[in-house]
Design an enzyme around this catalytic site. Sequence first.
Site, PDB file in Angstrom:
ATOM      1  N   ASN A   1      -8.072   3.772   7.885  1.00  0.00           N
ATOM      2  CA  ASN A   1      -7.595   2.863   8.874  1.00  0.00           C
ATOM      3  C   ASN A   1      -7.321   2.266  10.148  1.00  0.00           C
ATOM      4  O   ASN A   1      -7.508   1.258  10.854  1.00  0.00           O
ATOM      5  CB  ASN A   1      -5.651   2.484   8.154  1.00  0.00           C
ATOM      6  CG  ASN A   1      -5.253   3.578   8.364  1.00  0.00           C
ATOM      7  OD1 ASN A   1      -5.669   4.506   7.514  1.00  0.00           O
ATOM      8  ND2 ASN A   1      -4.388   3.613   9.479  1.00  0.00           N
TER       9      ASN A   1
ATOM     10  N   GLY B   1       0.583  -1.188   0.036  1.00  0.00           N
ATOM     11  CA  GLY B   1      -0.105   0.000   0.266  1.00  0.00           C
ATOM     12  C   GLY B   1       0.543   1.773  -0.095  1.00  0.00           C
ATOM     13  O   GLY B   1       0.444   2.225  -1.091  1.00  0.00           O
ATOM     14  N   THR B   2       2.028   1.577   0.854  1.00  0.00           N
ATOM     15  CA  THR B   2       2.990   2.716   0.329  1.00  0.00           C
ATOM     16  C   THR B   2       2.623   2.814  -0.223  1.00  0.00           C
ATOM     17  O   THR B   2       2.952   3.781  -0.582  1.00  0.00           O
ATOM     18  CB  THR B   2       3.212   2.571   1.738  1.00  0.00           C
ATOM     19  OG1 THR B   2       2.996   2.011   3.074  1.00  0.00           O
ATOM     20  CG2 THR B   2       5.012   3.166   2.269  1.00  0.00           C
TER      21      THR B   2
ATOM     22  N   THR C   1      12.310  -6.718 -10.405  1.00  0.00           N
ATOM     23  CA  THR C   1      12.247  -8.149 -10.437  1.00  0.00           C
ATOM     24  C   THR C   1      10.821  -8.664 -10.056  1.00  0.00           C
ATOM     25  O   THR C   1      10.504  -7.849  -8.427  1.00  0.00           O
ATOM     26  CB  THR C   1      13.156  -9.004 -10.114  1.00  0.00           C
ATOM     27  OG1 THR C   1      14.486  -9.097 -10.335  1.00  0.00           O
ATOM     28  CG2 THR C   1      13.042 -10.268 -10.060  1.00  0.00           C
TER      29      THR C   1
ATOM     30  N   HIS D   1      -1.415  -8.007   2.689  1.00  0.00           N
ATOM     31  CA  HIS D   1      -1.661  -8.559   4.082  1.00  0.00           C
ATOM     32  C   HIS D   1      -3.054  -8.081   4.678  1.00  0.00           C
ATOM     33  O   HIS D   1      -3.150  -8.147   6.080  1.00  0.00           O
ATOM     34  CB  HIS D   1      -0.800  -7.875   4.612  1.00  0.00           C
ATOM     35  CG  HIS D   1       0.321  -6.952   5.318  1.00  0.00           C
ATOM     36  ND1 HIS D   1       0.513  -5.613   4.264  1.00  0.00           N
ATOM     37  CD2 HIS D   1      -0.232  -5.970   6.509  1.00  0.00           C
ATOM     38  CE1 HIS D   1       0.272  -4.061   4.725  1.00  0.00           C
ATOM     39  NE2 HIS D   1      -0.144  -4.212   6.014  1.00  0.00           N
TER      40      HIS D   1
ATOM     41  N   CYS E   1       6.274   5.740  16.964  1.00  0.00           N
ATOM     42  CA  CYS E   1       7.260   5.829  16.105  1.00  0.00           C
ATOM     43  C   CYS E   1       8.547   5.034  16.195  1.00  0.00           C
ATOM     44  O   CYS E   1       8.636   4.196  16.436  1.00  0.00           O
ATOM     45  CB  CYS E   1       7.974   7.911  16.947  1.00  0.00           C
ATOM     46  SG  CYS E   1       9.002   6.992  18.969  1.00  0.00           S
TER      47      CYS E   1
END
Lengths: 349, 366
Positions: B137, B58-59, B225, B189, B313
Amino acid sequence: MRALVAMSGGVDSSVAAALMRDEGHEVVGVTLKLWSGPNGEAPTAGCCTVSDAEDARRVAAQLQIPYYVLDYSEEFKGGVVDKFVNDYASGRTPNPCIECNRTVKFDQLLSRLDDFDCEVLVTGHHARSVREDGKWRLLRGADGAKDQSYVLSMLTQTELERTRFPVGDLTKSQVRSVAGGMGLRTANKPESMDICFVGQRDYRGFLADHAPDAFRAGELVDSEGNHLGDHEGIAGFTIGQRRGLGVALGEPRFVIRIEQGTSTVVVGERHELEIEGVDLEQVTWTLGVEHSGDMMAQYRAHGDPVEARLEGDHLSFAERQRAIAPGQTVAFYEGDTVLGGALISATTA
Amino acid sequence: MRPEVWDAMAPFAFDSFGNSSGVHGVSRRAKDALEESRERIASILGASPMEIVFTSGGTESDNLALKGAVFNNSDRTGVVVGASEHEAVLEAAHFLSRLGNELTVIGVDRSGRIAVEGLIDSVTDNTAVVSVMLVNNETGAVSDVSAFSEAVHEANPGALVHSDAVQAFGCLEFTVDQLGVDLLSLTGHKFGGPKGAGLLYVREGTHLEALSHGGGQELGRRSGTHDVAGVVGLAKAMEMTAAERSRFVSEVGSLRDELEDELVSAIPDLVVNTPATDRSPHHLNVRIPGVRNETLLLRLDRAGVAASAGSACQSGAATVSHVLEAMGLSAEEARQSIRLSLGWTTTREEIDTASDTLISLVGELR
């Protein structure tokens, strides 16, 4: 017992956690997040950095104990950093590690022990606490060169009842050897000497960044008031300082006095640093018993105690002492036992 | 991860460990599996295979959507995002802003949603891309992305619409045309697939600059790849999820609703941050006045209940949730909030344990 171990990522607190676990106690490891840089980033140099937290986490995983990071940054800012800045701005010399012990670790963290369902707080300090005759006695650690009882001299029975110092009976090399024997990754980690929020730079740089108002220009004078030069702020000076005075007089000169009101720094010869005694504030007595009269007093973290006499809130030294600054801590001893501690509010010539 | 997903992936770590970009037989089999997965995934989303770009999750997809859109566009430099978007979207947007691009962050209401009017007002001829997440989320709030897409495209056809649907695929049925988006992020995931495998849907005709340049894979949009096993797992997970979705929604939704009811009745001053309507079936974000989430999470963990709070953090301490703050909570209120997430494996027993434990801890801590 259920024990909360404050893990800094150093070898002492790693071994403290291991010893408690091996004695059969239920151990929970925590690292205190105390400081973020100006943009909220964690420090990468000095004490208590991101990699220190990672070291603590790894040791906890090796010891198979639960591990959490607790955010005490607000409490730290108010109780330690702001005080650090204010002290320098008023011409005092603070000891932030002592303030952190006084307000964050042994006050605010200790008061949350019940919330964490733990009975005692454990640290890796080199000091011993022993129960004797119904009281908790605080003693110097077994390793004289590493003794940290000085920075714990503000603790009283209330705190000592709920604190344990497992490595106090060991020398530093014994601690490293225990850690090595267990294969702990911090066994050979060097000690951090820096103030955690200042890091590796000079404290003046920190003050310039975080408290520019602490720098108010003023005069450098000698003890007769003769003008020697100018300075940019008393916050950049500390009693006994010799370097960076900006005056060249042939012989060494030292800061002997800092006057906040006029923003004046008084500079003198070595012998002018000598004082007869100090006035005290925030005096605490470890055993709950007030002492007066003759006692041993230690005013540096690693320095020998000297003979002194306490009357009221004034402590006189048997022999004149040099370079003691208001804001520093003095700890009282009887042999290896800590009797109490105090802050120095003023020096008397 | 779903066991069937792992089973589907395994061959590609061993016998079929070919590089899908090669010419020889071993490679061709890997390539076959890759493209076959792509087709199945495209079909589920109502897209064509060429519109699917495989990423590491997602990121990366969010980053590619925003940065790729801006870097490719010489006329438009602006980015518009909502204040409750995932950090991947917000940080990519802030980065673009530091480079000199225009950034508009739209505030959200008390339910964590942006208003379509606010969105339209912010979209200009300089807007390259707008990003609006489908399911939040942290709270589970569902936004009407179709309405947003329609409104934006009508007001300004040159602006692209991206939606982070990472939390949505597991609980909402949609096609890319129903949502009307130009770009969409998904990650495996979140619905029983592998970590490290995700995708960005890129509508035909939409051009992005790649972030990863190199061998030109994914039609030049994302070189590198392929993680063939990951893609195979992603496809399997998406199929299983799509097939079980309505059951997931009703079963997990009931468990979550029961948990919510139990907590609300046992803790009268508890505040539910998750909105009451238009919400996912598997999130429950609550605030418990007088209790610091850091302490509660530690105690819950000691009791075997896993809950969370915002993001961590670098050193591992919980931070104040930007989503809750955007919704109007103070830092203190945000620090009293925790998030309970249910999944496809959550059982009734687990809900009961979580509920009892939480209620008793709150009693003890207050």
